[in-house]
Design an enzyme around this catalytic site. Structure first.
Site, short mmCIF file in Angstrom:
data_model
loop_
_atom_site.label_atom_id
_atom_site.label_comp_id
_atom_site.label_asym_id
_atom_site.label_seq_id
_atom_site.Cartn_x
_atom_site.Cartn_y
_atom_site.Cartn_z
N LYS A 155 -6.18 -9.73 -6.24
CA LYS A 155 -6.37 -9.91 -5.38
C LYS A 155 -7.35 -9.08 -4.71
O LYS A 155 -7.39 -8.33 -5.08
CB LYS A 155 -5.04 -9.95 -4.76
CG LYS A 155 -4.43 -8.34 -5.22
CD LYS A 155 -3.44 -8.06 -4.45
CE LYS A 155 -3.19 -6.93 -3.00
NZ LYS A 155 -3.81 -5.34 -3.64
N ASP A 205 -0.53 -11.13 -8.75
CA ASP A 205 -0.25 -10.44 -8.19
C ASP A 205 0.82 -9.66 -8.85
O ASP A 205 1.66 -10.18 -9.59
CB ASP A 205 0.94 -11.16 -7.22
CG ASP A 205 1.42 -9.89 -6.03
OD1 ASP A 205 1.79 -9.19 -6.39
OD2 ASP A 205 1.88 -10.60 -4.89
N HIS A 206 -0.02 -8.63 -9.11
CA HIS A 206 0.86 -7.45 -10.58
C HIS A 206 2.67 -7.45 -9.97
O HIS A 206 3.31 -6.83 -10.48
CB HIS A 206 0.50 -6.12 -10.67
CG HIS A 206 1.21 -5.08 -9.64
ND1 HIS A 206 0.22 -5.10 -8.78
CD2 HIS A 206 1.26 -4.28 -9.53
CE1 HIS A 206 0.52 -4.22 -8.02
NE2 HIS A 206 1.43 -4.11 -8.18
N ASP A 223 -3.26 -5.80 2.19
CA ASP A 223 -3.44 -5.39 0.76
C ASP A 223 -2.12 -5.42 0.35
O ASP A 223 -2.24 -5.22 -0.98
CB ASP A 223 -3.98 -3.30 1.55
CG ASP A 223 -3.89 -3.19 -0.10
OD1 ASP A 223 -4.48 -3.74 -1.14
OD2 ASP A 223 -3.18 -1.91 -0.36
N HIS A 267 1.89 -9.29 -2.16
CA HIS A 267 3.16 -8.62 -3.09
C HIS A 267 4.61 -8.43 -1.76
O HIS A 267 5.69 -8.76 -2.25
CB HIS A 267 2.84 -6.76 -2.73
CG HIS A 267 2.00 -6.36 -3.38
ND1 HIS A 267 1.02 -7.30 -4.39
CD2 HIS A 267 1.32 -5.40 -3.29
CE1 HIS A 267 0.66 -6.87 -4.81
NE2 HIS A 267 -0.20 -5.81 -4.42
N LYS A 309 1.10 3.86 3.58
CA LYS A 309 0.40 4.86 3.05
C LYS A 309 1.23 5.89 3.28
O LYS A 309 1.13 5.70 4.93
CB LYS A 309 -0.84 4.47 2.60
CG LYS A 309 -1.20 3.09 2.00
CD LYS A 309 -2.64 4.09 1.24
CE LYS A 309 -2.88 2.07 -0.03
NZ LYS A 309 -2.41 2.32 -0.86
C1 BG6 Z 1 -2.12 -3.04 -5.14
C2 BG6 Z 1 -2.92 -2.24 -3.27
O1 BG6 Z 1 -1.86 -4.36 -4.83
O2 BG6 Z 1 -1.00 -2.60 -5.02
C3 BG6 Z 1 -2.63 -1.06 -3.50
O3 BG6 Z 1 -4.11 -2.46 -3.30
C4 BG6 Z 1 -1.14 -0.54 -3.82
O4 BG6 Z 1 -3.03 -0.28 -2.23
C5 BG6 Z 1 -0.38 -1.02 -5.21
O5 BG6 Z 1 -1.61 1.07 -4.02
C6 BG6 Z 1 0.92 -0.30 -4.73
O6 BG6 Z 1 1.15 -1.35 -6.81
P1 BG6 Z 1 2.07 -0.54 -6.93
O7 BG6 Z 1 2.39 -0.98 -8.22
O8 BG6 Z 1 2.46 1.16 -7.25
O9 BG6 Z 1 4.23 -0.69 -5.98
#
Ligand code: BG6
Length: 506
Positions: free
Chosen positions: A152, A181-182, A239, A244, A344
């Site tokens: 992404k 999308d992790h 983002d 997510h 953030k």
């Molecule tokens: C990423 C964003 O996809 O996900 C980041 O680009 C964010 O900005 C991150 O910090 C958050 O991932 P996680 O797994 O730490 O919740």
């Protein structure tokens, strides 16, 4: 989980932050669990000119301190599977070199043509890499499958996502594309489906008759760190929300799929996205809040504001906080407000979904306020992963005084030694050709279509404020006003799932 088929993994952006922080460690974890193929190679590419040895040392440093790292023969075998080739995405000759290297490795290691390409590079370069690979026939499945993992953001808005899709589909089939999308790789996100669909008790309540509203928070205590220049052109909506958070909404709101296969789940997900009621331009001000962190002392330390971050303009209007209220126009959710927020430099790192059930129709005990915060089901994605139900109990003694109590389950109680990182699951799935937890193009487009009016209004209408909020706070106070009923507020989550109020550890 089974061992994947023999294959070569090519990482574009092989020396980049994501590769070193997530992709390489994920491959290593799969390796020590015996889930990597019997024969595999990892070819990293990048613009810089380094050789295999230098790259292998970088891989080794990236893994230093990893649990399970043995430092023995197993590790040597893992390191020896890594190769590096210089590749400038704009230079056609470099793809020829890559193809040559792949052919050599395939014949030396007796690996068929199965190849996974991981695009861990800025999205503007996808336009070059896709035809570059195709130019060398590296998209052809004649000698084995070819798959492309695409990081992404997939596009910048609806039009650019359509364009990117079209471009990729010129050379690849949809079945070869794995849009990552992790969040979908997180155990606790997948567990939403198990909680909902393996238990008979929740589903009858999971609708407009019993749910008052749904709240989803993904807060981070970190700022933009070293990613200021990426973040400047992105902002919280693109983002975090477009991918997510909307996926969390999708998993919470979807209808039961007919089976647990990729098509059924992805069909249900896209139905949710297509049912999101578009925010009318005139409602953007009322239904959305954007904010940007300013400098503040947090726990005795001075944290600078967003505009002081490296790579960020001093007059930036990019949002580091976004909150939205919206509706899902279907039979299950008609009229139920969904509130989502992300930011953030908030007080703590927490991602969770809260299902607020409707109160009893007639309250018998000690006034309404006695059970404030009752009737909630909290699905904690991270940290202290688990599920919490908050409900009213009688306080022992005279009368009928009610107190809000917790029933909590912590994922760590399942006696697993560790919760696998999202990238392990997703990369392994792609190696095995399972796209269930990857995003299909129609879902990406539907998500952009929903957010486009908000993006447009935020861009075009400077009178929609970007509220400043001091680092270490829960975002602009105006975000509280999104929840229209005066007695309701957002939940202010603690690091530990079951902690409350004064006992809150942030
Ligand atoms: C990423 C964003 O996809 O996900 C980041 O680009 C964010 O900005 C991150 O910090 C958050 O991932 P996680 O797994 O730490 O919740």
């Amino acid at each position: 989980m089974n061992r994947a088929e023999n294959q070569i993994i090519v990482i574009f952006g092989g020396r980049g932050d994501l590769a070193m922080r997530k992709i390489v460690p994920a491959l290593y974890e799969l390796f020590i669990q015996g889930l990597m193929p019997e024969r595999f190679a990892v070819v990293a590419t990048g613009r810089s000119k380094v050789d295999d040895e230098v790259y292998r040392n970088e891989v080794s440093s990236a893994l230093t301190g990893k649990a399970g790292k043995e430092g023995g023969k197993g590790d040597d075998d893992f390191m020896r599977a890594f190769f590096y080739t210089t590749l400038d995405p704009l230079v056609p000759g470099d793809y020829r070199e890559l193809a040559g290297l792949l052919n050599r490795l395939r014949s030396e290691m007796k690996i068929q043509g199965n190849t996974l390409f991981y695009l861990s590079v800025p999205p503007e370069i996808y336009d070059e890499i896709s035809p570059g690979l195709a130019g060398q026939g590296l998209n052809s499945e004649a000698d084995g499958w070819k798959r492309l993992i695409i990081e992404k953001p997939f596009g910048y808005d609806y039009a650019s996502a359509v364009h990117l899709n079209r471009l990729l589909l010129e050379h690849w089939e949809e079945s070869q594309l794995f849009r990552i999308d992790h969040y979908l790789g997180k155990e606790t996100v997948q567990n939403i489906l198990v909680t909902r669909f393996s238990n008979g008790i929740f589903e009858p309540l999971w609708n407009r008759n019993y749910v008052h509203h749904v709240e989803i928070t993904s807060s981070e205590s970190l700022g933009v760190e070293k990613r200021g220049s990426y973040y400047e052109g992105t902002g919280a909506l693109r983002d975090m929300v477009q991918n997510h958070l909307l996926h969390l909404v999708g998993f919470i709101a979807m209808e039961p799929p007919s089976s647990i296969d990729s098509t059924s789940i992805r069909n249900e997900l896209v139905k949710v996205f297509e049912s999101l009621r578009p925010v009318k331009p005139e409602d953007v001000r009322k239904m959305t809040i954007r904010g940007q962190y300013t400098g503040a002392h947090v726990k005795g330390e001075w944290l600078g504001g967003y505009r002081e971050e490296e790579g960020v303009s001093k007059t930036s209007m990019t949002e580091t906080f976004a909150a939205l209220k919206f509706y899902i126009d279907n039979w299950r959710w008609g009229g139920v407000p969904f509130y989502i927020r992300t930011g953030k430099r908030l007080p703590t790192r927490v991602t969770e979904a809260v299902i607020h059930f409707k109160p009893t129709p007639h309250y018998l005990f000690s006034g309404e306020s006695a059970c404030e915060g009752c009737n909630q089901l909290i699905i904690r994605i991270q940290p202290d992963e688990g599920i919490l139900i908050k409900f009213g109990m009688k306080i022992p003694g005279g009368g009928f005084n009610v107190r809000n109590v917790n029933m909590d389950f912590h994922y760590s109680d399942l006696a697993v030694d560790r919760i696998p990182d999202a990238y392990e699951r997703l990369i392994h799935d792609c190696m095995n050709g399972d796209s269930t937890l990857y995003t299909r193009s129609d879902a990406v487009l539907a998500a952009w279509k929903f957010l486009d009016p908000v993006l447009q209004a935020w861009k075009d209408d400077p009178s929609i404020p970007v509220y400043g909020y001091p680092a270490g706070t829960w975002g602009p106070e105006t975000a509280d006003g999104l929840i229209e009923e005066p007695e309701l507020t957002w939940r202010y989550p603690c690091k530990n799932l079951a902690d409350d109020g004064v006992y809150c550890e942030l």
